[in-house]
Motif scaffolding. Structure first.
Motif, mmCIF file in Angstrom:
data_model
loop_
_atom_site.group_PDB
_atom_site.id
_atom_site.type_symbol
_atom_site.label_atom_id
_atom_site.label_comp_id
_atom_site.label_asym_id
_atom_site.label_seq_id
_atom_site.Cartn_x
_atom_site.Cartn_y
_atom_site.Cartn_z
ATOM 1 N N GLU A 74 -7.551 -1.997 -26.202
ATOM 2 C CA GLU A 74 -8.632 -2.747 -25.075
ATOM 3 C C GLU A 74 -9.767 -1.700 -25.047
ATOM 4 N N THR A 130 -1.348 -14.687 -27.776
ATOM 5 C CA THR A 130 -0.454 -15.123 -28.176
ATOM 6 C C THR A 130 0.178 -13.727 -27.611
ATOM 7 N N THR A 131 -0.285 -13.493 -26.281
ATOM 8 C CA THR A 131 0.362 -12.565 -25.253
ATOM 9 C C THR A 131 1.105 -13.515 -24.212
ATOM 10 N N SER A 173 7.961 -11.523 -30.312
ATOM 11 C CA SER A 173 7.521 -10.584 -30.752
ATOM 12 C C SER A 173 6.441 -9.702 -30.042
HETATM 13 N N1 LIG Z 1 -11.024 -13.233 -20.012
HETATM 14 C C1 LIG Z 1 -10.823 -13.357 -18.536
HETATM 15 O O1 LIG Z 1 -10.248 -14.412 -18.324
HETATM 16 C C2 LIG Z 1 -8.862 -12.272 -18.700
HETATM 17 C C3 LIG Z 1 -8.090 -12.740 -17.607
HETATM 18 C C4 LIG Z 1 -7.529 -11.601 -17.668
HETATM 19 C C5 LIG Z 1 -7.413 -11.015 -18.784
HETATM 20 N N2 LIG Z 1 -8.182 -10.076 -19.584
HETATM 21 C C6 LIG Z 1 -8.282 -9.221 -20.141
HETATM 22 O O2 LIG Z 1 -7.410 -10.088 -21.352
HETATM 23 C C7 LIG Z 1 -7.193 -7.754 -21.768
HETATM 24 C C8 LIG Z 1 -5.491 -8.213 -21.284
HETATM 25 O O3 LIG Z 1 -5.110 -8.911 -22.719
HETATM 26 P P1 LIG Z 1 -3.141 -8.520 -23.106
HETATM 27 O O4 LIG Z 1 -2.521 -8.374 -21.645
HETATM 28 O O5 LIG Z 1 -2.657 -9.630 -23.675
HETATM 29 O O6 LIG Z 1 -3.628 -7.501 -23.823
HETATM 30 P P2 LIG Z 1 -4.031 -7.150 -25.634
HETATM 31 O O7 LIG Z 1 -5.034 -8.290 -26.343
HETATM 32 O O8 LIG Z 1 -4.350 -4.936 -25.243
HETATM 33 O O9 LIG Z 1 -1.826 -7.035 -26.022
HETATM 34 C C9 LIG Z 1 -1.489 -6.407 -25.411
HETATM 35 C C10 LIG Z 1 -0.471 -5.628 -27.222
HETATM 36 O O10 LIG Z 1 0.388 -7.151 -27.425
HETATM 37 C C11 LIG Z 1 0.149 -7.210 -28.822
HETATM 38 N N3 LIG Z 1 0.132 -7.927 -29.311
HETATM 39 C C12 LIG Z 1 -0.573 -9.427 -28.782
HETATM 40 N N4 LIG Z 1 0.304 -10.561 -28.882
HETATM 41 C C13 LIG Z 1 1.341 -10.401 -30.167
HETATM 42 C C14 LIG Z 1 2.562 -11.073 -29.838
HETATM 43 N N5 LIG Z 1 2.868 -11.966 -29.877
HETATM 44 N N6 LIG Z 1 3.858 -10.013 -30.673
HETATM 45 C C15 LIG Z 1 3.301 -9.333 -30.701
HETATM 46 N N7 LIG Z 1 2.442 -7.917 -30.458
HETATM 47 C C16 LIG Z 1 0.972 -8.036 -30.056
HETATM 48 C C17 LIG Z 1 -1.355 -6.679 -29.325
HETATM 49 O O11 LIG Z 1 -2.057 -6.302 -30.605
HETATM 50 C C18 LIG Z 1 -1.656 -5.256 -28.147
HETATM 51 O O12 LIG Z 1 -1.101 -4.643 -28.517
HETATM 52 C C19 LIG Z 1 -8.423 -6.830 -20.864
HETATM 53 O O13 LIG Z 1 -9.420 -6.889 -22.002
HETATM 54 C C20 LIG Z 1 -8.425 -8.062 -19.728
HETATM 55 O O14 LIG Z 1 -9.500 -7.392 -19.230
HETATM 56 C C21 LIG Z 1 -9.345 -11.261 -19.827
#
Ligand SMILES: NC(=O)c1ccc[n+]([C@@H]2O[C@H](COP(=O)([O-])OP(=O)(O)OC[C@H]3O[C@@H](n4cnc5c(N)ncnc54)[C@H](O)[C@@H]3O)[C@@H](O)[C@H]2O)c1
Length: 363
Positions: A74, A130-131, A173
């Motif tokens: 982040e 991918t999350t 993953s």
């Molecule tokens: N734009 C919007 O409407 C909105 C809404 C909610 C949250 N957000 C933002 O989203 C962010 C949080 O997103 P998040 O929860 O996805 O966190 P992130 O993007 O940090 O991902 C979480 C972790 O998972 C890892 N990862 C991702 N995909 C993976 C996979 N398939 N396999 C293994 N590891 C993987 C990433 O490298 C990271 O370490 C925050 O910055 C938040 O402000 C935005």
């Protein structure tokens, strides 16, 4: 494969959902009028697992594809890394008909969308979340942005992607903790909009936790439909879209108070949802059984449901006060009135503390 449409006039786009569709990205892109230069933006964690598949697919479709990686975390969702990405895009010679591809979680999605919105006054981008959190929430709806050291997501734009490609198999993953953090947003959709989704989660939590494809598919599809529906009706959050903030008023305050270190976003939102449901119950708007069901589903999803030690309501109040949602001395809460329905209610800051104090003296 299923397509969910986000209806926004000439900015409408499809969300494609299936297992194993990362390898088809090149093919999907051919249906647009992009120039041959496309750039994948990702981080080493995600690109290390899925980079080869996506690059191969783009090259097979004869795109001049390259990639830019930023560190994982982040703290890298900031202006410095935006600038770094933009420098590389200029060096690579991307023009206004080029396309960016965000491959990763919400961090990558947000920064890529933001860069796409400002590079040469706006170029196209595709979201490949991918999350679970990114698949059901952040990749859809066009909120982009980066953090400022004075506040999270303080620099940003509304800028819709041209397409969202959700490959469910990428969740295999993902760490369990990240998975359940994303599930918190799915529970949110059940509470604010869809009793059937909520019941589906209650009934099938085990299979969902085991990442069974068909169950994941159903909850992701339904979540995207709900988000698409809400965003189509209120793209810029002038009214209805605010209901997506259920659990977030208190959730954000918890994240700020714990300096974003103790909880993942969805975990803080889980606590926020339980407490906001309790507030609704205290105000006589939600019956106690419904409030208990919300808490119980959250707890069964191994998500936190109460304030952590050392964090009090009075501390949270201070953070809520400076939150961007505050209007005068009132807090705008999204309060469930039954499972599947919420109302937007303004609560005075003092009243908010009273509600909590009443609660602690009687429960
Ligand atoms: N734009 C919007 O409407 C909105 C809404 C909610 C949250 N957000 C933002 O989203 C962010 C949080 O997103 P998040 O929860 O996805 O966190 P992130 O993007 O940090 O991902 C979480 C972790 O998972 C890892 N990862 C991702 N995909 C993976 C996979 N398939 N396999 C293994 N590891 C993987 C990433 O490298 C990271 O370490 C925050 O910055 C938040 O402000 C935005």
């Amino acid at each position: 494969m299923v397509k969910v449409k986000v209806e926004l006039g000439n900015r409408s786009y499809d969300i494609l959902i299936n297992t194993g569709i990362l390898s088809k990205i090149g093919e999907f892109l051919l249906s647009f009028n992009f120039s041959s230069k496309v750039v994948v933006i990702s981080n080493p964690t995600v690109f290390g697992i899925y980079g080869d598949i996506i690059m191969k697919s783009l090259k097979q479709a004869e795109f001049d594809a390259s990639y830019i990686l930023i560190p994982d975390g982040e703290e890298y969702k900031d202006y410095f890394w935006c600038y770094h990405i933009i420098t590389q895009l200029l060096q690579k010679g991307l023009d206004r008909k080029s396309c960016l591809i965000a491959l990763g979680g919400g961090v990558i999605g947000d920064i890529t969308g933001f860069v796409a919105s400002i590079y040469m006054r706006g170029i196209s981008h595709i979201q490949v979340p991918t999350t679970l959190l990114a698949q059901v929430d952040s990749s859809v709806g066009g909120k982009t942005g980066v953090n400022h050291y004075l506040g999270k997501n303080m620099i940003g734009t509304f800028y819709q992607p041209r397409m969202v490609v959700i490959d469910i198999s990428t969740l295999k993953s993902l760490s369990k903790r990240e998975f359940f953090s994303g599930l918190s947003e799915v529970i949110k959709y059940g509470v604010i909009w869809d009793l059937h989704l909520f019941e589906y989660l209650e009934k099938n939590l085990e299979k969902i936790s085991d990442l069974s494809d068909s169950y994941l598919f159903n909850i992701i599809k339904r979540s995207c439909e709900i988000k698409a529906d809400i965003v189509s009706k209120d793209e810029r959050e002038s009214g209805l879209r605010a209901i997506l903030n259920f659990g977030h008023t208190i959730g954000h305050a918890i994240e700020t108070e714990t300096e974003y270190k103790r909880f993942l976003h969805g975990e803080a939102v889980s606590i926020g949802m339980c407490l906001e449901a309790e507030i609704s119950q205290r105000l006589g708007l939600l019956d106690i059984d419904a409030s208990k069901r919300i808490k119980s589903l959250i707890a069964s999803s191994t998500l936190p449901f109460q304030l952590p030690d050392g964090v009090s309501f009075s501390k949270l109040k201070l953070h809520i006060k400076i939150d961007k949602k505050k209007e005068a001395d009132k807090i705008k809460f999204i309060l469930p009135i039954e499972i599947g329905k919420v109302m937007i209610k303004e609560v005075k800051l003092e009243e908010f503390l009273d509600i909590y104090e009443k609660k602690s003296s009687c429960c």
